[in-house]
Design a protein around this motif. Sequence first.
Motif, PDB file in Angstrom:
ATOM      1  N   ALA A  75       5.793 -10.447  27.127  1.00  0.00           N
ATOM      2  CA  ALA A  75       6.476  -9.233  26.237  1.00  0.00           C
ATOM      3  C   ALA A  75       8.060  -9.696  26.249  1.00  0.00           C
ATOM      4  N   ALA A  89      -3.652  -7.074  23.620  1.00  0.00           N
ATOM      5  CA  ALA A  89      -2.167  -6.433  24.014  1.00  0.00           C
ATOM      6  C   ALA A  89      -0.785  -7.101  23.629  1.00  0.00           C
ATOM      7  N   LEU A  90      -0.681  -8.765  23.620  1.00  0.00           N
ATOM      8  CA  LEU A  90      -0.001  -9.418  22.336  1.00  0.00           C
ATOM      9  C   LEU A  90       0.159  -9.341  21.383  1.00  0.00           C
ATOM     10  N   GLY A 129      -5.678 -14.786  25.037  1.00  0.00           N
ATOM     11  CA  GLY A 129      -6.516 -14.773  23.958  1.00  0.00           C
ATOM     12  C   GLY A 129      -5.286 -13.899  23.109  1.00  0.00           C
ATOM     13  N   LYS A 177       5.050  -1.696  36.213  1.00  0.00           N
ATOM     14  CA  LYS A 177       6.101  -0.402  37.158  1.00  0.00           C
ATOM     15  C   LYS A 177       6.682   0.180  36.287  1.00  0.00           C
ATOM     16  N   SER A 201      13.347 -10.896  37.299  1.00  0.00           N
ATOM     17  CA  SER A 201      13.270 -11.227  39.124  1.00  0.00           C
ATOM     18  C   SER A 201      12.751 -12.385  39.370  1.00  0.00           C
ATOM     19  N   ILE A 229       2.232 -11.071  35.419  1.00  0.00           N
ATOM     20  CA  ILE A 229       1.266 -10.520  36.092  1.00  0.00           C
ATOM     21  C   ILE A 229       0.272 -11.903  35.308  1.00  0.00           C
ATOM     22  N   VAL A 258      -2.174 -13.166  33.128  1.00  0.00           N
ATOM     23  CA  VAL A 258      -2.840 -13.274  32.719  1.00  0.00           C
ATOM     24  C   VAL A 258      -3.005 -12.550  31.094  1.00  0.00           C
ATOM     25  N   GLY A 259      -3.831 -12.432  30.042  1.00  0.00           N
ATOM     26  CA  GLY A 259      -3.278 -12.712  28.656  1.00  0.00           C
ATOM     27  C   GLY A 259      -3.088 -13.522  27.578  1.00  0.00           C
ATOM     28  N   PHE A 270      -1.689  -0.780  27.789  1.00  0.00           N
ATOM     29  CA  PHE A 270      -2.282  -1.396  27.887  1.00  0.00           C
ATOM     30  C   PHE A 270      -4.201  -0.659  28.081  1.00  0.00           C
ATOM     31  N   ILE A 323       9.183 -11.873  42.038  1.00  0.00           N
ATOM     32  CA  ILE A 323       8.452 -10.487  41.291  1.00  0.00           C
ATOM     33  C   ILE A 323       7.191 -11.599  40.726  1.00  0.00           C
ATOM     34  N   GLY A 342      11.032 -10.460  32.034  1.00  0.00           N
ATOM     35  CA  GLY A 342      10.328 -12.206  31.630  1.00  0.00           C
ATOM     36  C   GLY A 342       9.028 -12.500  31.480  1.00  0.00           C
ATOM     37  N   LEU A 361       2.558  -4.274  28.734  1.00  0.00           N
ATOM     38  CA  LEU A 361       2.102  -3.594  29.718  1.00  0.00           C
ATOM     39  C   LEU A 361       3.024  -1.811  29.929  1.00  0.00           C
ATOM     40  N   ILE A 399      15.840  -6.113  39.756  1.00  0.00           N
ATOM     41  CA  ILE A 399      16.703  -4.721  39.050  1.00  0.00           C
ATOM     42  C   ILE A 399      16.619  -3.959  40.287  1.00  0.00           C
TER      43      ILE A 399
HETATM   44  C1  LIG Z   1      -6.816  -8.669  32.837  1.00  0.00           C
HETATM   45  C2  LIG Z   1      -6.159  -9.059  32.044  1.00  0.00           C
HETATM   46  C3  LIG Z   1      -6.229  -8.932  30.850  1.00  0.00           C
HETATM   47  C4  LIG Z   1      -5.481  -9.508  29.845  1.00  0.00           C
HETATM   48  N1  LIG Z   1      -6.512 -10.253  29.110  1.00  0.00           N
HETATM   49  C5  LIG Z   1      -4.952 -10.180  27.859  1.00  0.00           C
HETATM   50  C6  LIG Z   1      -5.444 -11.365  25.720  1.00  0.00           C
HETATM   51  O1  LIG Z   1      -6.538 -11.828  26.642  1.00  0.00           O
HETATM   52  N2  LIG Z   1      -4.677 -10.882  25.732  1.00  0.00           N
HETATM   53  C7  LIG Z   1      -3.651 -10.309  25.604  1.00  0.00           C
HETATM   54  O2  LIG Z   1      -3.027 -10.540  23.966  1.00  0.00           O
HETATM   55  N3  LIG Z   1      -3.255  -9.204  26.722  1.00  0.00           N
HETATM   56  C8  LIG Z   1      -3.583  -9.857  27.724  1.00  0.00           C
HETATM   57  N4  LIG Z   1      -3.400  -9.010  29.002  1.00  0.00           N
HETATM   58  C9  LIG Z   1      -2.578  -8.466  28.882  1.00  0.00           C
HETATM   59  C10 LIG Z   1      -0.891  -9.737  29.233  1.00  0.00           C
HETATM   60  O3  LIG Z   1      -1.569 -10.045  30.435  1.00  0.00           O
HETATM   61  C11 LIG Z   1      -0.083  -8.612  29.007  1.00  0.00           C
HETATM   62  O4  LIG Z   1       0.127  -7.616  27.487  1.00  0.00           O
HETATM   63  C12 LIG Z   1       1.358 -10.042  28.658  1.00  0.00           C
HETATM   64  O5  LIG Z   1       0.856 -10.888  29.935  1.00  0.00           O
HETATM   65  C13 LIG Z   1       2.676  -8.924  29.060  1.00  0.00           C
HETATM   66  O6  LIG Z   1       3.013  -8.553  30.018  1.00  0.00           O
HETATM   67  P1  LIG Z   1       4.334  -8.144  30.316  1.00  0.00           P
HETATM   68  O7  LIG Z   1       5.479  -8.804  30.852  1.00  0.00           O
HETATM   69  O8  LIG Z   1       4.557  -6.826  29.945  1.00  0.00           O
HETATM   70  O9  LIG Z   1       4.521  -7.679  31.970  1.00  0.00           O
HETATM   71  P2  LIG Z   1       5.082  -8.971  33.104  1.00  0.00           P
HETATM   72  O10 LIG Z   1       4.039 -10.568  32.852  1.00  0.00           O
HETATM   73  O11 LIG Z   1       3.930  -7.954  34.529  1.00  0.00           O
HETATM   74  O12 LIG Z   1       6.561  -8.923  33.304  1.00  0.00           O
HETATM   75  C14 LIG Z   1       6.883  -8.521  34.156  1.00  0.00           C
HETATM   76  C15 LIG Z   1       8.431  -9.113  34.514  1.00  0.00           C
HETATM   77  O13 LIG Z   1       9.485  -7.403  34.791  1.00  0.00           O
HETATM   78  C16 LIG Z   1      10.167  -8.763  35.682  1.00  0.00           C
HETATM   79  N5  LIG Z   1      10.317  -7.576  36.988  1.00  0.00           N
HETATM   80  C17 LIG Z   1      10.046  -6.617  37.060  1.00  0.00           C
HETATM   81  N6  LIG Z   1      10.020  -5.804  38.084  1.00  0.00           N
HETATM   82  C18 LIG Z   1      11.612  -6.531  38.332  1.00  0.00           C
HETATM   83  C19 LIG Z   1      12.690  -5.965  38.423  1.00  0.00           C
HETATM   84  N7  LIG Z   1      12.546  -5.162  39.652  1.00  0.00           N
HETATM   85  N8  LIG Z   1      13.169  -6.972  38.240  1.00  0.00           N
HETATM   86  C20 LIG Z   1      13.960  -7.751  37.704  1.00  0.00           C
HETATM   87  N9  LIG Z   1      12.826  -7.952  36.885  1.00  0.00           N
HETATM   88  C21 LIG Z   1      11.704  -7.288  37.728  1.00  0.00           C
HETATM   89  C22 LIG Z   1       8.618  -9.520  36.939  1.00  0.00           C
HETATM   90  O14 LIG Z   1      10.006 -10.386  37.217  1.00  0.00           O
HETATM   91  C23 LIG Z   1       8.089 -10.298  35.383  1.00  0.00           C
HETATM   92  O15 LIG Z   1       9.065 -10.992  34.956  1.00  0.00           O
HETATM   93  C24 LIG Z   1      -4.353  -9.060  30.510  1.00  0.00           C
HETATM   94  C25 LIG Z   1      -4.038  -7.878  31.040  1.00  0.00           C
HETATM   95  C26 LIG Z   1      -5.258  -8.343  32.187  1.00  0.00           C
HETATM   96  C27 LIG Z   1      -4.226  -7.336  33.188  1.00  0.00           C
END
Ligand SMILES: Cc1cc2nc3c(=O)[nH]c(=O)nc-3n(C[C@H](O)[C@H](O)[C@H](O)COP(=O)(O)OP(=O)(O)OC[C@H]3O[C@@H](n4cnc5c(N)ncnc54)[C@H](O)[C@@H]3O)c2cc1C
Length: 512
Positions: free
Chosen positions: A24, A359-360, A64, A233, A53, A59, A61-62, A351, A56, A21, A347, A199
């Motif tokens: 993404a 990324a978004l 813009g 991960k 979770s 991340i 950030v993200g 990435f 957990i 959650g 992610l 999970i």
């Molecule tokens: C330094 C940095 C700067 C960035 N800047 C930008 C930006 O300016 N613009 C942009 O578009 N993007 C940016 N990004 C990317 C952006 O942060 C991500 O693409 C965005 O936040 C999506 O992340 P995610 O949802 O894939 O992962 P996460 O935010 O990591 O979410 C993972 C989810 O999985 C869940 N999870 C993990 N393991 C388990 C488990 N075992 N059981 C149940 N749930 C679990 C967690 O609870 C969480 O809800 C940046 C990234 C970084 C690292």
Amino acid sequence: MTSKTPTQDNSQALRIVIAGGGTAGWMAANLLATHWSADNNALRPVHITLVESPEIGIIGVGEGSTPTLKRFFNDLGIAESIWMPACNATYKVSIRFDDWSPGSGINTYSHPFISQLDTFSERPFDVNCYTRRLGLDVNTTPGDFLFNGWLARYRRSPVTPANFPFRVEYGYHFDSALLGQFLKSHAARLGVNYMAGNISSVQRHPNGDIAGLQTAEGNIITGDFFIDCTGFKSLLLQQTLKVPFKSFANNLYNDRAVVCPTPALSDTPVETRSTALSNGWAWQIPLTNRTGNGYVYSSHFIDDERAATELCKHLQINEASADLRTLTMNVGQVARHWSGNCLALGLSQGFIEPLEATALHLVQTSVEQFIDTVNDGGLGEQQQHRYNQLVSKRFERVRDYIVAHYKLNTRSDSEYWQANRHNEYLSESLLQILDVWYRRGDLRAEIKRQQLDSHFGSTSWHCLLAGYGAFPALGANQPGQGDLYTEKELEAFFSGCLMNFSPPGYAPRNTE
Ligand SMILES: Cc1cc2nc3c(=O)[nH]c(=O)nc-3n(C[C@H](O)[C@H](O)[C@H](O)COP(=O)(O)OP(=O)(O)OC[C@H]3O[C@@H](n4cnc5c(N)ncnc54)[C@H](O)[C@@H]3O)c2cc1C
């Protein structure tokens, strides 16, 4: 994108389970629920569950976006006046690059989003860039030729008056944690089922497909199709299905970021600022309540402590009291974004470092592509193959545009910048673009030939190459004529247009 049923041969609901959650997961849940809602889908309803979770976390950030995020909210039918205040969001019309190319004599340039108005100035910009490539001294400052450059310089909101006849493109800056919460509430209204749970294992069918997610709390969430949004991960696609990760570390060296918020800026800019530092670059993202900052760097060239110290010095803040957080980045993409009955997004799928905040954008375009592909032919292997080809190519072309920022730098203050300049791991596509540019060929035709317009188009490439001053030395004889910027009176045209746009400030739209 068309809204219809993904498969039309089964009266039972298609059970989609989203693991994770973060932004993404919630973007996917909202788009799928909107496009495949029961209303749109008379034959086979879709039932979406998102499991996340509570421990957990995301991340976080993200912050813009590119202009495609506007389409995301339009699709969901959510006005800016609703979501922007809830996420402390501001408008973004451009990215400003400081100190990337001091060796060329250019200390700063802008990469503005391209607006409809620029149809009047793109040609003069191309011609001036070509003229400058011949060694003649003409204006090639991207922000002078593109309307969003004017909006950025004069800090005007891009909200377009109703009677203004041209479309202005823009993106946003926002608090990513608040955006996640906002999208979570909206998804609940769309009927997405939410479960908190960790999970602990993934159950498989005999054919290898995923059957269900077992949580540490003792629940089993079964489904027909699974979406891996578990962050770096990649619990489902990479860890369980063993889809390999293809690293981009050979041509993108940055693998760490240290982030630190500071108070809000008093006169809110409408652009992201990206400043080159000794071993990477720092972003500045203005929100309504604070400023987001981060230093993206390579751990091969600078350690975490020195990077944190350098960021604090750059921000002119006291390191001892700074709210610093260090993150590790896994830069690259998975070999297959969709495998069996599992799709990875965010992610988990890959990435590319955040220099152009893509990324978004990649999450959104991947979900849109998925919906279109499935609408066209279901969830079969042919669709899977086509989707994987398109998404992989999109990642590679975005990577190339980012790689060019490093390749073209003219800094000489560290090994990092020199290593980037001497980097020879360039794709064939990027080599051809640079070759055409330096051979004074027709870059617009080359971008068209490579079908790159839907990634970064010709004007964006001109901005990048001109912004870095990637030109030969000026010729000895300068006729001093033929600068289309002056001839076409672009300054008068853009200053006139600018009068239609409000002074600095924040004025979200009420309707879309
Ligand atoms: C330094 C940095 C700067 C960035 N800047 C930008 C930006 O300016 N613009 C942009 O578009 N993007 C940016 N990004 C990317 C952006 O942060 C991500 O693409 C965005 O936040 C999506 O992340 P995610 O949802 O894939 O992962 P996460 O935010 O990591 O979410 C993972 C989810 O999985 C869940 N999870 C993990 N393991 C388990 C488990 N075992 N059981 C149940 N749930 C679990 C967690 O609870 C969480 O809800 C940046 C990234 C970084 C690292």
